[in-house]
Design a protein around this motif. Sequence first.
Motif, PDB file in Angstrom:
ATOM      1  N   UNK A 229       4.599  10.622   1.681  1.00 52.54           N
ATOM      2  CA  UNK A 229       4.019   9.381   1.179  1.00 52.54           C
ATOM      3  C   UNK A 229       4.837   8.195   1.699  1.00 52.54           C
ATOM      4  N   UNK A 230       4.114   7.205   2.221  1.00 48.51           N
ATOM      5  CA  UNK A 230       4.738   6.018   2.786  1.00 48.51           C
ATOM      6  C   UNK A 230       4.269   4.783   2.029  1.00 48.51           C
ATOM      7  N   UNK A 231       5.179   3.865   1.787  1.00 54.06           N
ATOM      8  CA  UNK A 231       4.760   2.559   1.298  1.00 54.06           C
ATOM      9  C   UNK A 231       4.746   1.596   2.479  1.00 54.06           C
ATOM     10  N   UNK A 232       3.919   0.575   2.358  1.00 57.27           N
ATOM     11  CA  UNK A 232       3.745  -0.352   3.461  1.00 57.27           C
ATOM     12  C   UNK A 232       3.352  -1.720   2.934  1.00 57.27           C
ATOM     13  N   UNK A 233       3.651  -2.742   3.724  1.00 54.86           N
ATOM     14  CA  UNK A 233       3.285  -4.115   3.403  1.00 54.86           C
ATOM     15  C   UNK A 233       2.399  -4.655   4.514  1.00 54.86           C
TER      16      UNK A 233
ATOM     17  N   UNK B 285       0.795  -1.218   0.000  1.00 57.08           N
ATOM     18  CA  UNK B 285       0.000   0.000   0.000  1.00 57.08           C
ATOM     19  C   UNK B 285       0.823   1.261   0.000  1.00 57.08           C
ATOM     20  N   UNK B 286       0.175   2.317  -0.438  1.00 57.28           N
ATOM     21  CA  UNK B 286       0.703   3.671  -0.298  1.00 57.28           C
ATOM     22  C   UNK B 286      -0.260   4.451   0.598  1.00 57.28           C
ATOM     23  N   UNK B 287       0.324   5.139   1.547  1.00 56.91           N
ATOM     24  CA  UNK B 287      -0.415   6.021   2.438  1.00 56.91           C
ATOM     25  C   UNK B 287       0.247   7.385   2.399  1.00 56.91           C
TER      26      UNK B 287
END
Length: 120
Positions: A93-97, A34-36
């Motif tokens: 902007x953060x990416x996440x798993x 995801x991107x948040x």
Amino acid sequence: VLLQAYGGGLVQPGGFLRLSCAASGGTFSRYFMGWFRQAPGKEREFVATITWRDGSTYYADSVKGRFTISRDNAKNTVYLQMNSLKPEDTAVYYCAAGVGVYDTRNYGYWGQGTQVTVSS
């Protein structure tokens, strides 16, 4: 699991940027990627998610039609193509798993964040 996000910067309204998130140190086939984003003084909010397994995508209403999330399985990299950028898209902007879609609590692994500023 290590996630490294990059590609942010300063862009004028109406412009575009592509963010990248390189993943390493794990097996990602079962994850949602995801991107948040988080603007100053606001809570972190969902932007988009893609599944490694079949490429299903999910978007926040605020970015539908402007942003596109994609993945390159061979490179273990997830992208966020952002077009028609607006000043209200300004955020880190953060990416996440994780194991779900919209809620930050579904995501256990986070990258370091990359700043996106939309301004003339």
